[in-house]
Design a protein around this motif. Structure first.
Motif, PDB file in Angstrom:
ATOM      1  N   GLU A  14     -97.386 -18.937  24.391  1.00  0.00           N
ATOM      2  CA  GLU A  14     -96.771 -17.621  24.499  1.00  0.00           C
ATOM      3  C   GLU A  14     -97.748 -16.511  24.150  1.00  0.00           C
ATOM      4  O   GLU A  14     -97.574 -15.368  24.575  1.00  0.00           O
ATOM      5  CB  GLU A  14     -95.543 -17.545  23.580  1.00  0.00           C
ATOM      6  CG  GLU A  14     -94.453 -18.551  23.927  1.00  0.00           C
ATOM      7  CD  GLU A  14     -93.303 -18.499  22.945  1.00  0.00           C
ATOM      8  OE1 GLU A  14     -93.383 -17.688  21.996  1.00  0.00           O
ATOM      9  OE2 GLU A  14     -92.330 -19.253  23.112  1.00  0.00           O
ATOM     10  N   ALA A  15     -98.792 -16.846  23.374  1.00  0.00           N
ATOM     11  CA  ALA A  15     -99.753 -15.834  22.939  1.00  0.00           C
ATOM     12  C   ALA A  15    -100.959 -15.720  23.867  1.00  0.00           C
ATOM     13  O   ALA A  15    -101.640 -14.694  23.844  1.00  0.00           O
ATOM     14  CB  ALA A  15    -100.228 -16.144  21.518  1.00  0.00           C
ATOM     15  N   TRP A  16    -101.237 -16.762  24.685  1.00  0.00           N
ATOM     16  CA  TRP A  16    -102.470 -16.705  25.471  1.00  0.00           C
ATOM     17  C   TRP A  16    -102.322 -17.055  26.947  1.00  0.00           C
ATOM     18  O   TRP A  16    -103.270 -16.865  27.719  1.00  0.00           O
ATOM     19  CB  TRP A  16    -103.532 -17.617  24.865  1.00  0.00           C
ATOM     20  CG  TRP A  16    -103.143 -19.069  24.758  1.00  0.00           C
ATOM     21  CD1 TRP A  16    -102.466 -19.656  23.737  1.00  0.00           C
ATOM     22  CD2 TRP A  16    -103.413 -20.110  25.710  1.00  0.00           C
ATOM     23  NE1 TRP A  16    -102.291 -21.000  23.986  1.00  0.00           N
ATOM     24  CE2 TRP A  16    -102.878 -21.300  25.175  1.00  0.00           C
ATOM     25  CE3 TRP A  16    -104.066 -20.153  26.934  1.00  0.00           C
ATOM     26  CZ2 TRP A  16    -102.955 -22.519  25.851  1.00  0.00           C
ATOM     27  CZ3 TRP A  16    -104.150 -21.363  27.600  1.00  0.00           C
ATOM     28  CH2 TRP A  16    -103.600 -22.528  27.060  1.00  0.00           C
ATOM     29  N   VAL A  17    -101.165 -17.515  27.371  1.00  0.00           N
ATOM     30  CA  VAL A  17    -100.966 -17.835  28.788  1.00  0.00           C
ATOM     31  C   VAL A  17    -100.343 -16.640  29.495  1.00  0.00           C
ATOM     32  O   VAL A  17     -99.329 -16.098  29.041  1.00  0.00           O
ATOM     33  CB  VAL A  17    -100.086 -19.090  28.961  1.00  0.00           C
ATOM     34  CG1 VAL A  17     -99.815 -19.344  30.437  1.00  0.00           C
ATOM     35  CG2 VAL A  17    -100.761 -20.299  28.347  1.00  0.00           C
ATOM     36  N   PHE A  18    -100.951 -16.228  30.584  1.00  0.00           N
ATOM     37  CA  PHE A  18    -100.479 -15.090  31.366  1.00  0.00           C
ATOM     38  C   PHE A  18     -99.956 -15.595  32.698  1.00  0.00           C
ATOM     39  O   PHE A  18    -100.655 -16.307  33.425  1.00  0.00           O
ATOM     40  CB  PHE A  18    -101.616 -14.091  31.604  1.00  0.00           C
ATOM     41  CG  PHE A  18    -101.275 -13.012  32.588  1.00  0.00           C
ATOM     42  CD1 PHE A  18    -100.488 -11.936  32.214  1.00  0.00           C
ATOM     43  CD2 PHE A  18    -101.729 -13.079  33.896  1.00  0.00           C
ATOM     44  CE1 PHE A  18    -100.167 -10.947  33.125  1.00  0.00           C
ATOM     45  CE2 PHE A  18    -101.413 -12.093  34.812  1.00  0.00           C
ATOM     46  CZ  PHE A  18    -100.633 -11.028  34.419  1.00  0.00           C
ATOM     47  N   TYR A  19     -98.710 -15.224  33.012  1.00  0.00           N
ATOM     48  CA  TYR A  19     -98.130 -15.541  34.308  1.00  0.00           C
ATOM     49  C   TYR A  19     -98.057 -14.272  35.133  1.00  0.00           C
ATOM     50  O   TYR A  19     -97.579 -13.240  34.661  1.00  0.00           O
ATOM     51  CB  TYR A  19     -96.731 -16.145  34.147  1.00  0.00           C
ATOM     52  CG  TYR A  19     -96.747 -17.493  33.459  1.00  0.00           C
ATOM     53  CD1 TYR A  19     -97.050 -18.646  34.171  1.00  0.00           C
ATOM     54  CD2 TYR A  19     -96.464 -17.605  32.108  1.00  0.00           C
ATOM     55  CE1 TYR A  19     -97.072 -19.882  33.544  1.00  0.00           C
ATOM     56  CE2 TYR A  19     -96.488 -18.838  31.471  1.00  0.00           C
ATOM     57  CZ  TYR A  19     -96.787 -19.966  32.200  1.00  0.00           C
ATOM     58  OH  TYR A  19     -96.813 -21.190  31.579  1.00  0.00           O
ATOM     59  N   GLU A  20     -98.549 -14.344  36.355  1.00  0.00           N
ATOM     60  CA  GLU A  20     -98.604 -13.160  37.210  1.00  0.00           C
ATOM     61  C   GLU A  20     -97.204 -12.596  37.434  1.00  0.00           C
ATOM     62  O   GLU A  20     -96.267 -13.321  37.748  1.00  0.00           O
ATOM     63  CB  GLU A  20     -99.233 -13.510  38.555  1.00  0.00           C
ATOM     64  CG  GLU A  20     -99.535 -12.308  39.413  1.00  0.00           C
ATOM     65  CD  GLU A  20    -100.279 -12.681  40.686  1.00  0.00           C
ATOM     66  OE1 GLU A  20    -100.611 -11.787  41.459  1.00  0.00           O
ATOM     67  OE2 GLU A  20    -100.533 -13.891  40.874  1.00  0.00           O
ATOM     68  N   GLY A  21     -97.063 -11.297  37.270  1.00  0.00           N
ATOM     69  CA  GLY A  21     -95.772 -10.648  37.431  1.00  0.00           C
ATOM     70  C   GLY A  21     -94.956 -10.599  36.151  1.00  0.00           C
ATOM     71  O   GLY A  21     -93.852 -10.075  36.138  1.00  0.00           O
ATOM     72  N   GLU A  22     -95.490 -11.138  35.074  1.00  0.00           N
ATOM     73  CA  GLU A  22     -94.775 -11.138  33.797  1.00  0.00           C
ATOM     74  C   GLU A  22     -95.525 -10.257  32.811  1.00  0.00           C
ATOM     75  O   GLU A  22     -96.720 -10.412  32.595  1.00  0.00           O
ATOM     76  CB  GLU A  22     -94.677 -12.565  33.258  1.00  0.00           C
ATOM     77  CG  GLU A  22     -93.976 -12.652  31.906  1.00  0.00           C
ATOM     78  CD  GLU A  22     -93.902 -14.081  31.419  1.00  0.00           C
ATOM     79  OE1 GLU A  22     -94.425 -14.383  30.333  1.00  0.00           O
ATOM     80  OE2 GLU A  22     -93.323 -14.914  32.138  1.00  0.00           O
ATOM     81  N   MET A  23     -94.830  -9.321  32.218  1.00  0.00           N
ATOM     82  CA  MET A  23     -95.433  -8.398  31.272  1.00  0.00           C
ATOM     83  C   MET A  23     -95.137  -8.873  29.862  1.00  0.00           C
ATOM     84  O   MET A  23     -93.981  -9.068  29.487  1.00  0.00           O
ATOM     85  CB  MET A  23     -94.865  -6.980  31.455  1.00  0.00           C
ATOM     86  CG  MET A  23     -95.494  -5.937  30.543  1.00  0.00           C
ATOM     87  SD  MET A  23     -97.206  -5.599  30.983  1.00  0.00           S
ATOM     88  CE  MET A  23     -96.972  -4.747  32.538  1.00  0.00           C
ATOM     89  N   LYS A  24     -96.184  -9.090  29.070  1.00  0.00           N
ATOM     90  CA  LYS A  24     -96.004  -9.516  27.690  1.00  0.00           C
ATOM     91  C   LYS A  24     -95.712  -8.312  26.814  1.00  0.00           C
ATOM     92  O   LYS A  24     -96.308  -7.252  26.968  1.00  0.00           O
ATOM     93  CB  LYS A  24     -97.255 -10.241  27.174  1.00  0.00           C
ATOM     94  CG  LYS A  24     -97.401 -11.637  27.743  1.00  0.00           C
ATOM     95  CD  LYS A  24     -98.552 -12.334  27.074  1.00  0.00           C
ATOM     96  CE  LYS A  24     -98.667 -13.763  27.571  1.00  0.00           C
ATOM     97  NZ  LYS A  24     -97.521 -14.573  27.160  1.00  0.00           N
ATOM     98  N   LYS A  25     -94.803  -8.473  25.870  1.00  0.00           N
ATOM     99  CA  LYS A  25     -94.457  -7.412  24.949  1.00  0.00           C
ATOM    100  C   LYS A  25     -95.120  -7.661  23.607  1.00  0.00           C
ATOM    101  O   LYS A  25     -95.265  -8.793  23.181  1.00  0.00           O
ATOM    102  CB  LYS A  25     -92.924  -7.349  24.753  1.00  0.00           C
ATOM    103  CG  LYS A  25     -92.150  -7.009  26.027  1.00  0.00           C
ATOM    104  CD  LYS A  25     -90.670  -6.937  25.738  1.00  0.00           C
ATOM    105  CE  LYS A  25     -89.869  -6.571  26.988  1.00  0.00           C
ATOM    106  NZ  LYS A  25     -88.411  -6.497  26.695  1.00  0.00           N
TER     107      LYS A  25
END
Length: 329
Positions: A303-314
């Motif tokens: 949750e802290a280091w994986v980025f999924y395209e189209g998803e904005m981390k808060k």
């Protein structure tokens, strides 16, 4: 004009045929997947549950079967030094193998992702070692690592270095196993290559316009965009590290002085050398719990280091504000 004939019960015959077709249409898909379901129940789920059951028994291959409850687990933790030895060797191997496995596979994928002539040939050449059988691979590496006529020590001698007896030296045997295990990079390399192919070119163009060099683009564009692929390969590498058996069994037999005595070899010997099937099943289920725990930790950390395209981390403050709003509602 088509005529509609009535059945004896008063229903049109023309209306019965679609009903039968719908009935068979609902069964046909299950007939296609039945072979897989049968194979899964008989060859996967069935043995899995059976191994859990016999882990609570003293279950020799020949002899009386006795229920002992958690006796196998208690013996494993309190009265078996080989358990801790094999577990320690496996954890050391995993600590070396997992990061190197990902780095080497990603490096090869980046090289093959370059637009050069003959890239398909190199792609095939790097993938071929992953389809070689474990026995053939062990024979190749026994020749490479031989202290008397090994090709590795021969090349080291050309630059004035006297190489050790890799497979019989306690300090180098585990390192030799790590290097030999890195040989089959084909599948992971192709997964990384597919992830690299899926990165939009617009991101690199935008980064280049902003003045980012190749190194900055790699860490700011490439790595974030392939983090889901890194997550998948990280989990599969952890599983592969705990399942390491073939190379150690054929190259060193667990030696020298138990330096390459992996946990999978420990289970194998308990089952097929000492014929303690119940005890070996308990070993296997403990390894399953270790891999499950490590996988859970990796997933939670993702949750802290994986980025999924189209998803904005808060950030944490925004998450707290969102929770407060939901509570007030």
């Amino acid at each position: 004009m088509a005529q509609t004939f009535l059945h004896q019960a008063g229903e049109p015959i023309a209306q019965l045929k679609p009903t039968r077709k719908r009935r068979w249409g609902g069964v046909v898909p299950y007939l296609f997947i039945f072979p897989w379901i049968f194979g899964f129940l008989v060859f996967t789920l069935g043995p899995l549950l059976f191994s859990l059951i016999i882990s609570f028994f003293d279950w020799p291959i020949v002899g009386e079967v006795r229920f002992i409850g958690f006796g196998n687990y208690a013996e494993m933790f309190t009265d078996d030094p080989l358990f801790w030895t094999s577990l320690g060797v496996t954890l050391k191997f995993a600590a070396l193998f997992v990061p190197l496995n990902i780095i080497v596979a990603l490096g090869l994928a980046i090289l093959l992702n370059q637009k050069t002539r003959g890239s398909a040939i190199f792609r095939t050449a790097f993938y071929i070692p992953s389809v070689i059988s474990g026995v053939a691979l062990a024979m190749i590496w026994s020749w490479v690592y031989s202290g008397d006529y090994g090709i590795l020590n021969y090349f080291l001698s050309l630059i004035g270095i006297q190489g050790p007896d890799w497979l019989n030296d306690k300090q180098w045997s585990l390192v030799a196993m790590v290097v030999a295990s890195l040989w089959g990079q084909g599948s992971m390399m192709l997964i990384f290559l597919a992830g690299l192919k899926g990165i939009p070119k617009d991101l690199y163009e935008s980064a280049s316009i902003d003045g980012a060099g190749k190194i900055r683009q790699f860490f700011s564009v490439t790595i974030p965009m392939i983090t889901p692929t890194i997550l998948f390969n990280l989990i599969t590498s952890i599983i592969a590290a705990f399942q390491q058996l073939t190379l150690a069994l054929l190259l060193t037999g667990g030696g020298p002085m138990k330096a390459t005595y992996f946990y999978a070899m420990y289970m194998y010997e308990n089952a097929f050398k000492y014929f303690k099937m119940g005890y070996s099943a308990a070993n296997a289920w403990f390894m399953f719990l270790i891999v499950l725990s490590l996988t859970f930790i990796v997933f939670k950390s993702s949750e802290a280091w994986v980025f999924y395209e189209g998803e904005m981390k808060k950030n944490p403050q925004e998450k707290l504000k969102g929770q407060g709003r939901r509570r007030s509602l």
